[in-house]
Write a protein that holds these residues in place. Structure first.
Motif, PDB file in Angstrom:
ATOM      1  N   SER A  77       0.873  -1.254  -0.045  1.00 26.39           N
ATOM      2  CA  SER A  77       0.256   0.054  -0.166  1.00 26.39           C
ATOM      3  C   SER A  77       1.266   1.501  -0.167  1.00 26.39           C
ATOM      4  O   SER A  77       0.548   2.390  -0.751  1.00 26.39           O
ATOM      5  CB  SER A  77      -0.907   0.144   0.944  1.00 26.39           C
ATOM      6  OG  SER A  77       0.077   0.804   2.646  1.00 26.39           O
ATOM      7  N   SER A  78       2.388   1.133   0.713  1.00 24.02           N
ATOM      8  CA  SER A  78       2.834   2.320   0.483  1.00 24.02           C
ATOM      9  C   SER A  78       3.416   2.832  -1.022  1.00 24.02           C
ATOM     10  O   SER A  78       3.498   3.877  -0.792  1.00 24.02           O
ATOM     11  CB  SER A  78       4.703   2.379   1.104  1.00 24.02           C
ATOM     12  OG  SER A  78       5.041   1.065   0.524  1.00 24.02           O
ATOM     13  N   SER A  79       3.367   2.342  -1.648  1.00 23.18           N
ATOM     14  CA  SER A  79       3.622   2.387  -3.185  1.00 23.18           C
ATOM     15  C   SER A  79       1.840   3.079  -3.464  1.00 23.18           C
ATOM     16  O   SER A  79       2.792   3.612  -4.867  1.00 23.18           O
ATOM     17  CB  SER A  79       3.843   1.366  -4.425  1.00 23.18           C
ATOM     18  OG  SER A  79       4.854   0.656  -3.636  1.00 23.18           O
ATOM     19  N   ARG A 115      -0.067   4.773  -2.248  1.00 23.60           N
ATOM     20  CA  ARG A 115      -0.247   6.427  -1.242  1.00 23.60           C
ATOM     21  C   ARG A 115       0.827   6.895  -2.043  1.00 23.60           C
ATOM     22  O   ARG A 115       0.728   8.063  -2.061  1.00 23.60           O
ATOM     23  CB  ARG A 115       0.712   6.319  -0.213  1.00 23.60           C
ATOM     24  CG  ARG A 115      -0.727   5.262   1.328  1.00 23.60           C
ATOM     25  CD  ARG A 115      -0.600   5.167   2.736  1.00 23.60           C
ATOM     26  NE  ARG A 115      -1.454   5.245   3.112  1.00 23.60           N
ATOM     27  CZ  ARG A 115      -2.102   4.018   3.637  1.00 23.60           C
ATOM     28  NH1 ARG A 115      -0.715   3.095   2.708  1.00 23.60           N
ATOM     29  NH2 ARG A 115      -2.797   4.020   4.366  1.00 23.60           N
ATOM     30  N   THR A 116       2.246   6.305  -1.749  1.00 21.10           N
ATOM     31  CA  THR A 116       3.219   7.427  -3.163  1.00 21.10           C
ATOM     32  C   THR A 116       2.442   8.380  -4.275  1.00 21.10           C
ATOM     33  O   THR A 116       2.839   9.427  -4.585  1.00 21.10           O
ATOM     34  CB  THR A 116       4.939   6.776  -3.020  1.00 21.10           C
ATOM     35  OG1 THR A 116       5.261   6.867  -2.052  1.00 21.10           O
ATOM     36  CG2 THR A 116       4.896   7.506  -4.335  1.00 21.10           C
TER      37      THR A 116
END
Length: 384
Positions: free
Chosen positions: A87-89, A91-92
């Motif tokens: 999920s961090s990708s 959000r980026t």
């Protein structure tokens, strides 16, 4: 003492991002990018082969440790886990995005499992979220239909609007001999038309009407589902062709959905030869099918590439709701009425996330989500 020049203020245009999720969404977005590289797009999938074939610059491979580079195999839970793990990708990619358009086919594993999660993340990031979801053919089976319907319920929890693109409506008995590749490509074409039209609205100055605020109003007030239709024509009778195409579009149930709609956004695109009489013909024909008290907004974009052509899109809202509480960005405090003096303000409350219950199907009754607090469903404004 000389006056110092005022600093130049740079005004940034609203940013739109198109996100293709799952094999169907990735293929659709890849086709869009080939036709118009100016559209910001990203492809997301668990299947490395699909991503490699897409030939798109921005790709995100998710769930590598879960599916080992293959598809989710129709397993919705694997699709959900894959996107949660990376999920961090996501959000980026959502930094400074004003409007996120998610393109996906539902009924399989990755799209049905991942899109609800991405919608939630995008909402947390503050972006408007429009989901264009391709629904499965009847012959794909009841299980695929059930998976798609359940995914729609989860998507609606956080999305501003959902456009369900019914393959069954796009293809009827008269298309029995249509090549399979063309039949499956029809929903991709509808998505492409919709994305291009939104992009033109946001990136080009229209001669009247639509801008990002219009889209913002539509998505914030449409109460869940939208329908989409597009039509184009060329030559002397192009206005008549476009007007008839919108009025009897298959995705609008051949015009029946227009009669019951409560909100419509119409965007016309033509060249420098576009005439006022042509605009009047399209809009008058369309309004013959609309309720008198409908919320209607339209705009016209002049693009030299459309000389000799006329294209139109319509976003049609099933339901319409006014904002239930003040927006969170509104300043707290007292407002002032010159006649009555200071007046008490209202709390800018919004619904909170569901936390660990985010993936539980909402309780829907009479088209209302009973998990949403009553004061919001009933439009009760709370005094500060």
């Amino acid at each position: 003492m000389t006056d110092q020049p005022s600093p130049v203020t740079r005004i940034s245009s609203p940013r739109m991002l198109v996100m293709g999720v799952g094999s169907s969404g990735v293929r659709a977005v890849a086709a869009m990018s080939r036709l118009n590289p100016g559209i910001a797009a990203v492809a997301i999938d668990t299947d490395t082969k699909v991503l490699e074939d897409a030939s798109i610059e921005r790709i995100i491979h998710v769930g590598g440790s879960i599916t080992r580079g293959f598809s989710a195999g129709g397993d919705v839970e694997l699709g959900r886990q894959s996107i949660e793990k990376d999920s961090s990708s996501i959000r980026t990619q959502l930094r400074q995005v004003d409007l996120l358009v998610i393109v996906a086919g539902l009924g399989g594993g990755t799209g049905s499992g991942a899109v609800p999660v991405i919608v939630r993340i995008a909402r947390e990031a503050g972006a408007l979220v429009l989901v264009m979801a391709g629904m499965p053919f009847a012959f794909e089976g009841r299980k695929a239909a059930r998976i798609a319907d359940e995914a729609i319920k989860r998507i609606r929890t956080h999305a501003d609007a959902v456009i369900r693109i019914s393959n069954e409506r796009l293809v009827d008995r008269s298309d029995a001999d249509l090549p399979a590749e063309q039949a499956f490509a029809r929903s991709h074409q509808v998505m492409t038309d919709g994305v291009f039209s939104l992009w033109r609205m946001l990136s080009k100055n229209g001669v009247c009407g639509l801008d990002f605020s219009c889209i913002h109003t539509m998505l914030r007030n449409c109460d869940g589902f939208c329908h989409f239709a597009s039509a184009d024509g060329a030559g002397e009778n192009r206005a008549s062709v476009v007007a008839e195409g919108l009025a009897k579009h298959r995705l609008l149930n051949k015009g029946k959905l227009l009669a019951a709609s409560q909100g419509v956004v119409v965007s016309l695109t033509g060249g420098h030869d576009l005439k006022l009489s042509e605009i009047e013909e399209v809009m008058n024909r369309l309004q013959e099918n609309l309720p008198e008290d409908i919320w209607l907004n339209f705009g016209v974009v002049v693009d030299p590439a459309f000389d000799g052509r006329l294209a139109a899109i319509a976003l049609v809202a099933e339901q319409w709701k006014e904002p239930l509480v003040d927006d969170a960005n509104r300043q707290l405090g007292f407002s002032f009425n010159r006649r009555q003096g200071p007046m008490q303000g209202e709390l800018p409350l919004e619904t909170a996330g569901k936390g660990e219950f985010a993936y539980i199907d909402p309780t829907i009754h009479n088209n209302q989500d009973l998990d949403v607090p009553s004061y919001i469903r009933r439009g009760i404004k709370l005094p500060r």
